[in-house]
Design a protein around this motif. Structure first.
Motif, PDB file in Angstrom:
ATOM      1  N   SER A 204     -51.505 -43.628 110.891  1.00 30.60           N
ATOM      2  CA  SER A 204     -52.139 -42.820 111.921  1.00 30.60           C
ATOM      3  C   SER A 204     -51.108 -42.389 112.955  1.00 30.60           C
ATOM      4  CB  SER A 204     -53.270 -43.596 112.606  1.00 30.60           C
ATOM      5  OG  SER A 204     -52.778 -44.741 113.271  1.00 30.60           O
ATOM      6  N   GLN A 205     -51.361 -41.233 113.560  1.00 32.10           N
ATOM      7  CA  GLN A 205     -50.494 -40.683 114.606  1.00 32.10           C
ATOM      8  C   GLN A 205     -51.323 -40.494 115.860  1.00 32.10           C
ATOM      9  OE1 GLN A 205     -47.925 -37.231 113.637  1.00 32.10           O
ATOM     10  NE2 GLN A 205     -48.765 -36.242 115.480  1.00 32.10           N
TER      11      GLN A 205
ATOM     12  N   PHE B 147     -47.057 -44.067 116.138  1.00 31.30           N
ATOM     13  CA  PHE B 147     -47.451 -44.154 114.730  1.00 31.30           C
ATOM     14  C   PHE B 147     -47.845 -45.596 114.418  1.00 31.30           C
ATOM     15  CE2 PHE B 147     -44.544 -40.602 115.046  1.00 31.30           C
ATOM     16  CZ  PHE B 147     -45.182 -39.602 114.334  1.00 31.30           C
TER      17      PHE B 147
ATOM     18  N   TYR C 149     -43.154 -40.527 105.087  1.00 35.89           N
ATOM     19  CA  TYR C 149     -43.985 -39.414 105.567  1.00 35.89           C
ATOM     20  C   TYR C 149     -43.190 -38.609 106.599  1.00 35.89           C
ATOM     21  CZ  TYR C 149     -47.835 -36.889 107.784  1.00 35.89           C
ATOM     22  OH  TYR C 149     -48.643 -35.908 108.286  1.00 35.89           O
ATOM     23  N   GLN C 150     -43.394 -37.275 106.572  1.00 39.09           N
ATOM     24  CA  GLN C 150     -42.809 -36.415 107.595  1.00 39.09           C
ATOM     25  C   GLN C 150     -43.926 -35.778 108.413  1.00 39.09           C
ATOM     26  OE1 GLN C 150     -40.958 -32.400 106.833  1.00 39.09           O
ATOM     27  NE2 GLN C 150     -39.086 -33.417 107.601  1.00 39.09           N
ATOM     28  N   SER C 151     -43.890 -36.064 109.700  1.00 32.93           N
ATOM     29  CA  SER C 151     -44.857 -35.463 110.617  1.00 32.93           C
ATOM     30  C   SER C 151     -44.228 -34.196 111.207  1.00 32.93           C
ATOM     31  CB  SER C 151     -45.211 -36.439 111.733  1.00 32.93           C
ATOM     32  OG  SER C 151     -46.137 -35.868 112.625  1.00 32.93           O
ATOM     33  N   THR C 152     -44.928 -33.070 111.080  1.00 34.29           N
ATOM     34  CA  THR C 152     -44.377 -31.786 111.514  1.00 34.29           C
ATOM     35  C   THR C 152     -45.273 -31.142 112.576  1.00 34.29           C
ATOM     36  OG1 THR C 152     -45.545 -30.642 109.718  1.00 34.29           O
ATOM     37  CG2 THR C 152     -43.302 -31.405 109.258  1.00 34.29           C
TER      38      THR C 152
ATOM     39  N   TYR D 251     -44.380 -39.959 120.324  1.00 36.99           N
ATOM     40  CA  TYR D 251     -45.562 -40.073 119.470  1.00 36.99           C
ATOM     41  C   TYR D 251     -45.690 -41.527 118.980  1.00 36.99           C
ATOM     42  CZ  TYR D 251     -45.607 -34.987 119.356  1.00 36.99           C
ATOM     43  OH  TYR D 251     -45.667 -33.664 119.706  1.00 36.99           O
TER      44      TYR D 251
ATOM     45  N   LEU E  56     -53.755 -39.950 109.284  1.00 32.41           N
ATOM     46  CA  LEU E  56     -53.060 -38.812 108.681  1.00 32.41           C
ATOM     47  C   LEU E  56     -53.442 -38.595 107.230  1.00 32.41           C
ATOM     48  CD1 LEU E  56     -49.521 -39.450 110.221  1.00 32.41           C
ATOM     49  CD2 LEU E  56     -51.199 -37.732 110.909  1.00 32.41           C
TER      50      LEU E  56
ATOM     51  N   SER F 210     -38.276 -44.861 111.876  1.00 39.07           N
ATOM     52  CA  SER F 210     -38.081 -43.414 111.827  1.00 39.07           C
ATOM     53  C   SER F 210     -36.627 -43.145 111.481  1.00 39.07           C
ATOM     54  CB  SER F 210     -38.425 -42.774 113.169  1.00 39.07           C
ATOM     55  OG  SER F 210     -38.060 -41.413 113.173  1.00 39.07           O
TER      56      SER F 210
ATOM     57  N   LEU G 238     -44.530 -30.735 115.776  1.00 37.27           N
ATOM     58  CA  LEU G 238     -44.527 -31.567 116.989  1.00 37.27           C
ATOM     59  C   LEU G 238     -43.855 -30.831 118.152  1.00 37.27           C
ATOM     60  CD1 LEU G 238     -43.521 -34.969 115.338  1.00 37.27           C
ATOM     61  CD2 LEU G 238     -45.821 -34.005 115.635  1.00 37.27           C
TER      62      LEU G 238
ATOM     63  N   SER H 218     -40.261 -32.409 114.322  1.00 41.97           N
ATOM     64  CA  SER H 218     -40.662 -33.265 113.194  1.00 41.97           C
ATOM     65  C   SER H 218     -40.079 -34.662 113.344  1.00 41.97           C
ATOM     66  CB  SER H 218     -40.209 -32.657 111.857  1.00 41.97           C
ATOM     67  OG  SER H 218     -38.791 -32.681 111.758  1.00 41.97           O
TER      68      SER H 218
END
Length: 401
Positions: free
Chosen positions: A214-215, A242, A229-232, A240, A220, A188, A234, A195
């Motif tokens: 996957s999260q 991943f 990838y950006q996970s938003t 989290y 995903l 990360s 949150l 995010s």
């Protein structure tokens, strides 16, 4: 007239034997049938064997391997199996069976790799039975399996052995490419209160790979070629999980997971937040590199020195098997031949292999103990010979007196 009849019957008997033997070729045919039977690339005399003579016994064809020269220590008959010709892959199983009909010497069969000594996948000297059945798995990086049928396994001794009922068939289980992709990085790079930014990379010996992410266990649906990838959306200060999955064209898959925690409201952090602490114990699920970003297939890779008071290595197959009655101790002549050809002991990696691949402590200690136990057996054998010589000398001295 009676004499003529007897001569005619005797001639007819001899003609009948010749007719039966004429139906048997001067080679060994695979008695296995069907689509999984193995075909032979070639058959030939080897290492000074004099002849291979077809024989027939109760309608079954066999082959007698003959050596009359005491100066040919390992005379044998060679049958070569080409893996490509038979569609054989690494991981496939071969099921084999062969029978010794009679022998004037020590029978011996070896299934060797690339016609190389001391690489037997299976072997037998027929000490407990005249039939040898075996199943073995084809290793990688070989082109042929070569069957060695010895005329007499007692070195520098003429002899003859008849082999028959050779059966070889395959059980196709290999898949060609059995190597999984290697995840070289999965981190990360930035975390905000809502995010998390992720990036990754991987390699594979076949070149083509696809990704999935996957999260918290939910796929995903990223592009299979994406490397970030950006996970938003949150929640601040929340951990989290991943999981990255990398799959090659042969469906070999490697996965790696990291835990990342979002920052507090209104703050942004950079770097990886993948370690967790509980009762003063820091833990991490995944591979760790110290001084390197490419740990490869190892859980911990250190590019530098390690200092410790003790290292415990857990290993299996400790070489007590050397002292088992079924263990085939190579002769000193075989060891000498291997050293002359390859420059190192049998089953011990070469200096070049160690330089390229490193040294595995558990495996190397096992191999070294195997050699020590073999030396002990050689020493015991030599001591027996010494005692016998002492006794002979003593008897000779007494006789002279």
């Amino acid at each position: 007239m009676e004499k003529f009849t007897k001569v005619f019957v005797f001639i007819s008997f001899l003609f009948g034997i010749q007719t039966i033997n004429a139906q048997c070729p001067n080679l060994l045919e695979n008695q296995a049938t069907g689509p999984n039977s193995i075909s032979f690339l070639s058959q030939s005399l080897s290492a000074g064997a004099d002849s291979a003579i077809a024989v027939s016994d109760a309608g079954e064809c066999g082959l007698t391997i003959v050596n009359n020269d005491a100066n040919q220590p390992w005379a044998k008959y060679l049958i070569t199996i080409d893996l490509t010709q038979n569609g054989l892959l690494a991981g496939d199983e071969l099921i084999t069976s062969i029978e010794v009909q009679n022998s004037n010497g020590q029978p011996r069969i070896e299934y060797n790799q690339n016609n190389t000594p001391n690489t037997a996948l299976a072997f037998s000297s027929f000490s407990s039975s005249n039939i040898f059945n075996s199943t073995f798995i084809i290793p990688s990086d070989i082109n042929t399996i070569d069957i060695w049928l010895f005329s007499n396994y007692t070195q520098n001794t003429p002899g003859s052995v008849t082999y028959k009922n050779l059966n070889i068939s395959k059980v196709a289980t290999g898949g060609g490419d059995t190597s999984s992709p290697v995840i070289t990085s999965f981190t990360s790079t930035t975390q905000t209160s809502n995010s998390i930014d992720l990036s990754w990379s991987a390699t594979d010996d076949q070149g083509s790979i696809s990704y999935s992410l996957s999260q918290n266990g939910q796929n995903l649906g990223i592009s299979t070629t994406a490397t970030s990838y950006q996970s938003t959306g949150l929640t601040a200060e929340t951990s989290y999980s991943f999981t990255l999955s990398v799959t090659d064209t042969s469906s070999n898959t490697t996965t790696n997971s990291i835990n990342v925690t979002t920052s507090s409201t209104g703050t942004t952090s950079t770097g990886s937040s993948i370690w967790t602490e509980n009762n003063s114990i820091a833990s991490y699920v995944g591979k760790v590199g110290i001084g390197t970003s490419s740990p490869g297939n190892y859980e911990l890779a250190v590019n530098g020195n390690i200092r410790a008071k003790e290292v415990k290595v857990e290993t299996a197959n400790w070489p007590d098997y050397v002292f088992d009655n079924t263990y085939v101790l190579p002769s000193l002549e075989e060891v000498q031949q291997h050293i002359a050809q390859k420059g190192h002991l049998p089953n011990i990696p070469s200096a070049k292999e160690i330089e390229s691949n490193g040294l595995e402590l558990g495996e190397m200690n096992r191999l070294l103990l195997e050699k020590i136990e073999e030396i002990m057996l050689y020493t015991i054998q030599q001591q027996k010979e010494i005692e016998e010589l002492k006794l002979k000398i003593q008897n000779n001295q007494q006789n002279e007196e």
